[in-house]
Design a protein around this motif. Structure first.
Motif, PDB file in Angstrom:
ATOM      1  N   PHE A 144      -8.391   1.352  -3.971  1.00  0.00           N
ATOM      2  CA  PHE A 144      -8.341   2.549  -3.356  1.00  0.00           C
ATOM      3  C   PHE A 144      -9.188   2.566  -1.897  1.00  0.00           C
ATOM      4  O   PHE A 144     -10.477   2.180  -1.858  1.00  0.00           O
ATOM      5  CB  PHE A 144      -8.691   3.844  -4.056  1.00  0.00           C
ATOM      6  CG  PHE A 144      -8.418   5.273  -3.258  1.00  0.00           C
ATOM      7  CD1 PHE A 144      -7.289   5.426  -3.304  1.00  0.00           C
ATOM      8  CD2 PHE A 144      -9.373   5.660  -2.913  1.00  0.00           C
ATOM      9  CE1 PHE A 144      -7.080   6.856  -2.806  1.00  0.00           C
ATOM     10  CE2 PHE A 144      -9.220   6.918  -1.974  1.00  0.00           C
ATOM     11  CZ  PHE A 144      -7.993   7.573  -1.972  1.00  0.00           C
ATOM     12  N   THR A 175      -1.411  12.286 -11.131  1.00  0.00           N
ATOM     13  CA  THR A 175      -2.498  11.384 -11.789  1.00  0.00           C
ATOM     14  C   THR A 175      -3.877  11.886 -12.055  1.00  0.00           C
ATOM     15  O   THR A 175      -4.421  11.272 -12.841  1.00  0.00           O
ATOM     16  CB  THR A 175      -2.456  10.037 -10.860  1.00  0.00           C
ATOM     17  OG1 THR A 175      -2.953  10.613  -9.690  1.00  0.00           O
ATOM     18  CG2 THR A 175      -0.944   9.258 -10.603  1.00  0.00           C
ATOM     19  N   ARG A 213     -10.725   5.276 -10.905  1.00  0.00           N
ATOM     20  CA  ARG A 213      -9.354   5.302 -11.101  1.00  0.00           C
ATOM     21  C   ARG A 213      -8.775   6.787 -10.759  1.00  0.00           C
ATOM     22  O   ARG A 213      -9.649   7.749 -10.547  1.00  0.00           O
ATOM     23  CB  ARG A 213      -8.999   4.920 -12.638  1.00  0.00           C
ATOM     24  CG  ARG A 213      -9.982   5.776 -13.420  1.00  0.00           C
ATOM     25  CD  ARG A 213      -9.596   5.408 -15.009  1.00  0.00           C
ATOM     26  NE  ARG A 213     -10.655   6.055 -15.957  1.00  0.00           N
ATOM     27  CZ  ARG A 213     -10.340   7.354 -16.501  1.00  0.00           C
ATOM     28  NH1 ARG A 213      -9.504   8.085 -15.897  1.00  0.00           N
ATOM     29  NH2 ARG A 213     -11.609   8.099 -17.118  1.00  0.00           N
ATOM     30  N   CYS A 267      -1.971  11.143  -6.707  1.00  0.00           N
ATOM     31  CA  CYS A 267      -0.505  10.592  -6.673  1.00  0.00           C
ATOM     32  C   CYS A 267       0.420  11.786  -7.573  1.00  0.00           C
ATOM     33  O   CYS A 267       0.199  12.256  -8.600  1.00  0.00           O
ATOM     34  CB  CYS A 267      -0.062   9.568  -7.130  1.00  0.00           C
ATOM     35  SG  CYS A 267      -0.889   8.197  -6.312  1.00  0.00           S
ATOM     36  N   TYR A 294      -3.594   3.324  -1.598  1.00  0.00           N
ATOM     37  CA  TYR A 294      -3.579   2.721  -2.949  1.00  0.00           C
ATOM     38  C   TYR A 294      -3.068   1.332  -3.057  1.00  0.00           C
ATOM     39  O   TYR A 294      -1.996   1.430  -2.658  1.00  0.00           O
ATOM     40  CB  TYR A 294      -3.300   3.816  -4.220  1.00  0.00           C
ATOM     41  CG  TYR A 294      -3.099   3.210  -5.367  1.00  0.00           C
ATOM     42  CD1 TYR A 294      -4.217   3.022  -5.880  1.00  0.00           C
ATOM     43  CD2 TYR A 294      -1.878   2.628  -5.742  1.00  0.00           C
ATOM     44  CE1 TYR A 294      -4.210   2.270  -7.323  1.00  0.00           C
ATOM     45  CE2 TYR A 294      -1.825   2.109  -7.059  1.00  0.00           C
ATOM     46  CZ  TYR A 294      -2.933   1.732  -7.615  1.00  0.00           C
ATOM     47  OH  TYR A 294      -2.775   1.100  -8.808  1.00  0.00           O
ATOM     48  N   THR A 295      -3.448   0.525  -3.691  1.00  0.00           N
ATOM     49  CA  THR A 295      -2.687  -0.584  -3.936  1.00  0.00           C
ATOM     50  C   THR A 295      -3.223  -1.280  -5.404  1.00  0.00           C
ATOM     51  O   THR A 295      -4.225  -0.519  -5.826  1.00  0.00           O
ATOM     52  CB  THR A 295      -2.826  -1.531  -2.888  1.00  0.00           C
ATOM     53  OG1 THR A 295      -1.571  -2.717  -3.285  1.00  0.00           O
ATOM     54  CG2 THR A 295      -4.167  -2.531  -2.589  1.00  0.00           C
ATOM     55  N   PHE A 296      -2.877  -2.342  -5.648  1.00  0.00           N
ATOM     56  CA  PHE A 296      -3.444  -2.966  -7.109  1.00  0.00           C
ATOM     57  C   PHE A 296      -3.186  -4.404  -6.900  1.00  0.00           C
ATOM     58  O   PHE A 296      -2.531  -4.836  -6.016  1.00  0.00           O
ATOM     59  CB  PHE A 296      -2.468  -2.277  -8.234  1.00  0.00           C
ATOM     60  CG  PHE A 296      -1.043  -2.811  -8.320  1.00  0.00           C
ATOM     61  CD1 PHE A 296      -0.705  -3.846  -9.218  1.00  0.00           C
ATOM     62  CD2 PHE A 296      -0.068  -2.316  -7.511  1.00  0.00           C
ATOM     63  CE1 PHE A 296       0.626  -4.223  -9.469  1.00  0.00           C
ATOM     64  CE2 PHE A 296       1.246  -2.806  -7.647  1.00  0.00           C
ATOM     65  CZ  PHE A 296       1.622  -3.802  -8.646  1.00  0.00           C
ATOM     66  N   TRP A 344      -8.569  10.767  -7.653  1.00  0.00           N
ATOM     67  CA  TRP A 344      -9.294   9.768  -7.687  1.00  0.00           C
ATOM     68  C   TRP A 344     -10.759   9.875  -7.641  1.00  0.00           C
ATOM     69  O   TRP A 344     -11.366  10.939  -7.313  1.00  0.00           O
ATOM     70  CB  TRP A 344      -9.093   8.884  -6.217  1.00  0.00           C
ATOM     71  CG  TRP A 344      -9.701   7.519  -6.143  1.00  0.00           C
ATOM     72  CD1 TRP A 344     -10.695   7.327  -5.561  1.00  0.00           C
ATOM     73  CD2 TRP A 344      -9.414   6.289  -6.694  1.00  0.00           C
ATOM     74  NE1 TRP A 344     -11.331   6.002  -5.479  1.00  0.00           N
ATOM     75  CE2 TRP A 344     -10.331   5.371  -6.500  1.00  0.00           C
ATOM     76  CE3 TRP A 344      -8.446   5.866  -7.506  1.00  0.00           C
ATOM     77  CZ2 TRP A 344     -10.383   4.266  -7.064  1.00  0.00           C
ATOM     78  CZ3 TRP A 344      -8.287   4.567  -8.267  1.00  0.00           C
ATOM     79  CH2 TRP A 344      -9.431   3.736  -7.761  1.00  0.00           C
ATOM     80  N   ASN A 355      -7.201  -1.740  -9.935  1.00  0.00           N
ATOM     81  CA  ASN A 355      -6.923  -0.620  -8.785  1.00  0.00           C
ATOM     82  C   ASN A 355      -7.634  -0.670  -7.489  1.00  0.00           C
ATOM     83  O   ASN A 355      -8.882  -0.932  -7.913  1.00  0.00           O
ATOM     84  CB  ASN A 355      -7.215   1.010  -9.473  1.00  0.00           C
ATOM     85  CG  ASN A 355      -6.339   1.472 -10.552  1.00  0.00           C
ATOM     86  OD1 ASN A 355      -5.056   1.515 -10.102  1.00  0.00           O
ATOM     87  ND2 ASN A 355      -6.751   1.757 -11.717  1.00  0.00           N
ATOM     88  N   MET A 392      -4.454   2.921 -18.188  1.00  0.00           N
ATOM     89  CA  MET A 392      -3.805   2.024 -17.355  1.00  0.00           C
ATOM     90  C   MET A 392      -4.376   0.704 -17.777  1.00  0.00           C
ATOM     91  O   MET A 392      -5.586   0.469 -18.108  1.00  0.00           O
ATOM     92  CB  MET A 392      -4.311   1.990 -16.108  1.00  0.00           C
ATOM     93  CG  MET A 392      -3.730   1.299 -15.023  1.00  0.00           C
ATOM     94  SD  MET A 392      -1.986   1.272 -14.738  1.00  0.00           S
ATOM     95  CE  MET A 392      -1.969   2.685 -13.352  1.00  0.00           C
ATOM     96  N   LYS A 440       0.836  -1.185  -0.006  1.00  0.00           N
ATOM     97  CA  LYS A 440       0.009   0.132  -0.080  1.00  0.00           C
ATOM     98  C   LYS A 440       0.982   1.306  -0.022  1.00  0.00           C
ATOM     99  O   LYS A 440       1.891   1.606   0.869  1.00  0.00           O
ATOM    100  CB  LYS A 440      -0.999   0.074   1.205  1.00  0.00           C
ATOM    101  CG  LYS A 440      -2.095  -1.073   1.217  1.00  0.00           C
ATOM    102  CD  LYS A 440      -2.907  -1.114   2.401  1.00  0.00           C
ATOM    103  CE  LYS A 440      -3.907  -2.254   2.679  1.00  0.00           C
ATOM    104  NZ  LYS A 440      -4.761  -2.129   3.780  1.00  0.00           N
TER     105      LYS A 440
END
Length: 363
Positions: free
Chosen positions: A201, A179, A186, A167, A210-212, A182, A199, A193, A128
């Motif tokens: 969030f 970016t 996204r 970000c 945020y992670t993925f 949010w 994504n 992307m 994260k």
């Protein structure tokens, strides 16, 4: 020593001492075990290397400690001393996380320490970025100094939460890229992307992160800040034995922060700056010579009565650092609030899910 390592249960990651190329500097870190050319995802002592391959890594109380050949502390988890309730163990997981915990507690919320909370230049799936509101920690990425030097480099990639979360990629204090905020699905300025990346969030009382994850769990993938200042999604392709760049930003000059200045926008098809309808270049001579950084100004001043709005589509939303955000009202109420505020210049939904909700106003 360099030939004593820890390997994750499924053989995905390996943890141990390493050095790069002909350097005499030694580090403690994590890499992919089955990729021929070492790909490091985390380094403990990136700014304080060992001078030789002789080092000791051990658990002392409730701390992980790295000592050099003179038994001086080179790196430590530096946790406040606490009563040791039960034996402390350290282990490496198949997701690349290296954790220290009590042997009788497998609950992630009970970990004493984990490498995922202290990233270097790489974000792995499940790792994260952002804020842990319980501890006050801010997880962000910092590039290597060079491809052969894991020391802290000039480039950072951070999730920031002033206004709507988004970000930012920086070189030292200079902002290079953002970016876009949010929007529920996204980050608004990243429509390209790859679809194989999902994504994730999270925004609640405990965290803003945020992670993925990848739709294909069998592939090795990672997000990385490069020493040259790019933020990239890489995936390992066994057939060609290479890391393939699936996505990279900044991708062109339109991605550069504030390229077109206030009330200007960059056309992704032509990479040229334009003024929003109803505006003109603030410095026409500089604009004509290619310097659009001063942006645009209104052709006609607002009257604060009888003014209207122009709908702009396929835009990266402006920076919301100084915008007003209200998550509880819809777009109609948002429009009325903006009309009734003589300083308001634009509005948008905060979240585009389920037809849109929330209100962001720029003044």
């Amino acid at each position: 020593s360099s030939n004593k390592t820890l390997v994750s249960p499924g053989g995905v990651f390996e943890f141990g001492f390493f050095k790069i190329a002909s350097s005499s500097r030694w580090y403690l870190g994590i890499w992919y075990k089955n990729i021929p050319k070492r790909s490091y995802v985390w380094v403990a002592n990136r700014d304080n290397p060992l001078c030789s391959s002789t080092g000791t890594f051990k658990i002392t109380g409730t701390n992980l400690v790295l000592l050099d050949q003179s038994k001086n502390t080179v790196w430590s988890t530096n946790l406040t001393r606490r009563c040791v309730k039960s034996p402390v163990v350290a282990e490496l997981f198949d997701n690349g996380n290296f954790v220290m915990r009590y042997s009788d507690n497998n609950d992630p919320s009970g970990y004493l320490w984990q490498s995922f909370d202290f990233p270097t230049d790489t974000l792995l799936p499940e790792m994260k970025l952002g804020f842990d509101l319980k501890t006050g920690s801010h997880r962000f990425l910092r590039s290597w100094k060079s491809p052969d030097d894991p020391a802290s480099g000039d480039y950072t990639y951070k999730l920031e939460t002033r206004g709507r979360p988004e970000c930012f990629l920086r070189s030292k204090d200079f902002l290079l890229y953002r970016t876009g905020p949010w929007n529920g699905f996204r980050f608004s300025g990243v429509p390209e992307m790859p679809q194989l990346l999902v994504n994730i969030f999270t925004e609640n009382k405990e965290e803003i992160t945020y992670t993925f994850r990848m739709t294909n769990h069998s592939t090795y993938s990672k997000l990385i800040v490069t020493p040259s200042g790019f933020f990239q999604l890489l995936t390992w392709t066994p057939k060609v034995q290479l890391w393939i760049v699936l996505w990279s930003v900044p991708k062109d000059q339109c991605d550069l922060y504030m390229l077109c200045g206030p009330y200007g926008y960059c056309d992704a098809k032509t990479s040229m700056c334009n003024c929003i309808k109803g505006f003109k270049p603030k410095a026409s001579q500089a604009w004509a010579s290619g310097d659009m950084s001063q942006g645009c100004v209104r052709r006609t001043r607002l009257t604060c009565g009888g003014d209207g709005f122009i709908r702009l589509t396929k835009m990266k939303l402006p920076d919301t650092m100084y915008a007003t955000v209200d998550k509880l009202v819809g777009i109609k109420e948002c429009k009325m609030r903006c009309l009734n505020n003589c300083k308001c210049t634009a509005f948008a939904n905060a979240d585009i899910q389920n037809g849109g909700s929330g209100c962001v106003m720029w003044t």
